[in-house]
Write an enzyme that holds these catalytic residues in place. Structure first.
Site: not given
Lengths: 429, 429
Positions: B143, B214, B239-240, B388
């Protein structure tokens, strides 16, 4: 560009003919050009709210807007709302709404992160733009997080800036060719004292220093003219006079002439030239967008956007005049109603030198404020002995001021503040 | 402390007896131990949501909770809610709810800021705790904001760390006595590949390097055991899989043994030993609280807290097993339904090596994903050619997977993705 001192041309009506009775106060409210603004806010029953300088009241439209964001944009739109509800442009869109309140161009302001984080980014960028200059000058005793951020920068940044703290009146003389940055809070959080933005900015720039203002207690409370004064950078808060809600995102302003050379240190994907290319190496976006780091706080940002809509039709000169009248009315009423109660004015007596708040010293300040809150008059206490009252001109009226001082007088007359319940200290923001 | 690899002891039922028909899928959903979780979420009609790894669905309780925060705590309580509604302790309270999901003690986790900002703070603190060591090792292609943050640190920090980027398989050998920090994303955002947290952490620590993870794509998606693995620091996203809403605050974890020596560079009032003393000089709070900087984003924090409540009774081993079954079912179904459509698996085939997502390469990936979204199957596209699909085990079921692949098969059979409407690229997060 001429340097326009923003608080000079509205002197006349501020100190004359202020209401001294309930009837006069009501009559003044009735002819207040901002009287319809108050109806746009939810004011709790039996409350006189004089703490909009800490947390602004909720605009009525915000409740509905947040239901829409949560129950429609998030719940139904889900990830698609980054495009379909334009969440992706919230920093720019909200920034553009703040711009006219602070004398900025729409593409010079971004809403993001907290005031403290934005100050870290911009102060670091300023030092990095000034090779060969190491000093950062600020004043003592102002809002502490600003100093903490600068202390943290001095402790961590490659350029090893040196933080110099001087009383306000000595700063102008101290700015020299080793000064990279002068950083000041425009309105003092305790006393409400207003810096002369035009004059200080001019002094800083004359010596080649950059000038960074914290507008947390001025944006939305009085007219600010950053570009007119030739300032370089600014940060400010979304949850005070801008009515963005608890912990609303903050804003960052950088004059356009610096955008190209800007290099703030907290590099993140929202500040990348092509965030969704997901490339390995950071390439800063053009313009101010490189100040962004992580994903936008959509709920807080949406609330702030709704709060800012209420400023769209406001003449800031009219707002300033009302603010000066409210603060003056409060000072005069306290001194008239409680002449021997031990209050000592902590704010400038000259309304031209004041933000939209009034503070008094009192050795029993903490207990007095608790007693006031118990009676529905909400201000706040700041250690060691300051009681502080903010007059947010969009929703505070002349009757509020009259009634608040009557209650204060009552509390002082009968020593309500002596009640042991009021003497226990808690954390208060 | 023994190093417990967190993904080993649940191998048996993951790849056997996966449903291949609609009836089997429904039967499997009916006996899913997590089936009641789905009812706690709002799932839009006619939608199969396979993007909870980008933005989690809205828990039904969140809408009501946010109305309460906005219309009661803010609108009625105003500034008093910092105490009365305990806003002041949100970072600690929400952090304590995250702790059991990541193998942490309740007082080792704080919710604050964004993942990127937290990474800046912790990576800087790590380098500052390792005098004489200058290298930060990370991997390419993960990321990007993580790399950008480290690049920004290398560009700005007094210690002038050197960022070394190596493919995952070379990292273990490269850790040396000059390595201050190894920073990796646990689950790869594109491929879903899972790092062996226990092994890599052990290698880093054996060489005296600190290990920072992370967890943005693993917290709430699979069991994580930071303390069991002996890790040093972690950050992650709200928020995931934690379902905190768009732009929810993130979290920061630091092992207790480091709290005393920690010195992150963004010093702010919420991290001060006595925030409301408003003293001029920064004195860091004891424990982890010094990681805080500015005022908490109350709206986002409250939404995140409500999302986390749904994890209170979840057995993470059960959740992991279901996640592995869903991803395996998806892979097998795509390969069975679309054997010649040109999909190439981008995720590890071994479920032990996978997070809770599946990706495929396809040269027409962008248009295929647009066609899927148009039919109500929401995944996402990542440049240059990856589609994805995230399987959030709390609300995605076996029937969802079956139906999603049927729709994908239909799109491929009839070349729906050839529609010019699907070929126009927009920004998508």
């Amino acid at each position: 560009m001429p340097c326009k001192p923003e608080q000079k041309n509205i002197k006349e009506p501020t100190v004359t003919a202020l209401p001294t009775t309930l009837e006069e106060a009501r009559a003044r409210d009735a002819r207040d050009p901002l009287r319809t603004s108050r109806d746009q806010f939810h004011i709790p029953a039996d409350t006189i709210y004089l703490d909009g300088n800490s947390l602004g009241c909720m605009p009525k439209a915000t409740a509905a807007r947040l239901r829409q964001v949560v129950e429609q944009e998030w719940a139904e739109g889900l990830i698609r709302s980054w495009n379909d509800a334009d969440w992706i442009n919230l920093p720019q869109r909200v920034g553009a709404r703040i711009a006219p309140l602070i004398g900025a161009e729409p593409d010079e302001v971004l809403m993001t992160d907290s005031t403290s984080i934005n100050l870290y980014k911009l102060a670091a960028a300023a030092v990095r733009m000034q090779p060969g200059r190491r000093r950062i000058i600020t004043e003592p005793g102002n809002f502490p997080t600003d100093r903490y951020i600068l202390q943290g920068l001095a402790d961590s940044l490659q350029e090893q800036p040196e933080l110099v703290t001087l009383p306000a009146e000595q700063i102008a003389d101290a700015i020299d060719e080793d000064t990279a940055l002068v950083m000041l809070t425009h309105v003092h959080y305790k006393s409400g004292r207003l810096h002369d933005m035009a004059a200080i900015t001019q002094q800083a720039r004359a010596c080649g220093a950059l000038m960074l203002w914290d507008l947390s207690h001025s944006a939305g409370a009085l007219p600010v003219d950053l570009n007119g004064c030739g300032a370089d950078m600014a940060v400010g808060c979304g949850y005070k006079y801008l009515n963005g809600g608890p912990g609303a995102p903050a804003f960052a302003w950088v004059a356009k002439r610096h955008h190209e050379r800007l290099n703030q240190p907290i590099w993140g994907w929202f500040g990348h030239a092509s965030p969704f290319a997901m490339s390995d190496d950071y390439v800063p976006a053009e313009g101010l967008r490189q100040v962004l780091t992580g994903t936008t706080a959509v709920l807080g940002a949406s609330a702030l956007e709704t709060g800012l809509v209420l400023f769209a039709d406001i003449d800031m000169a009219v707002l300033r005049r009302k603010s000066q009248q409210l603060t003056q009315q409060f000072i005069e009423a306290v001194e008239r109603r409680c002449p021997k109660a031990g209050f000592e004015l902590a704010s400038p007596r000259d309304p031209e030198m004041r933000g939209s708040q009034v503070s008094f010293h009192h050795p029993e300040g903490y207990a007095i404020m608790q007693a006031l809150i118990d009676r529905g008059v909400i201000g706040d206490f700041r250690a060691p002995d300051i009681i502080r009252f903010g007059m947010a001109p969009l929703y505070v009226g002349f009757e509020d001021i009259h009634n608040a001082v009557e209650i204060l007088g009552d509390i002082m007359d009968y020593r309500h503040w002596d009640d042991p319940r009021y003497r226990q200290r808690n954390a208060v923001t």
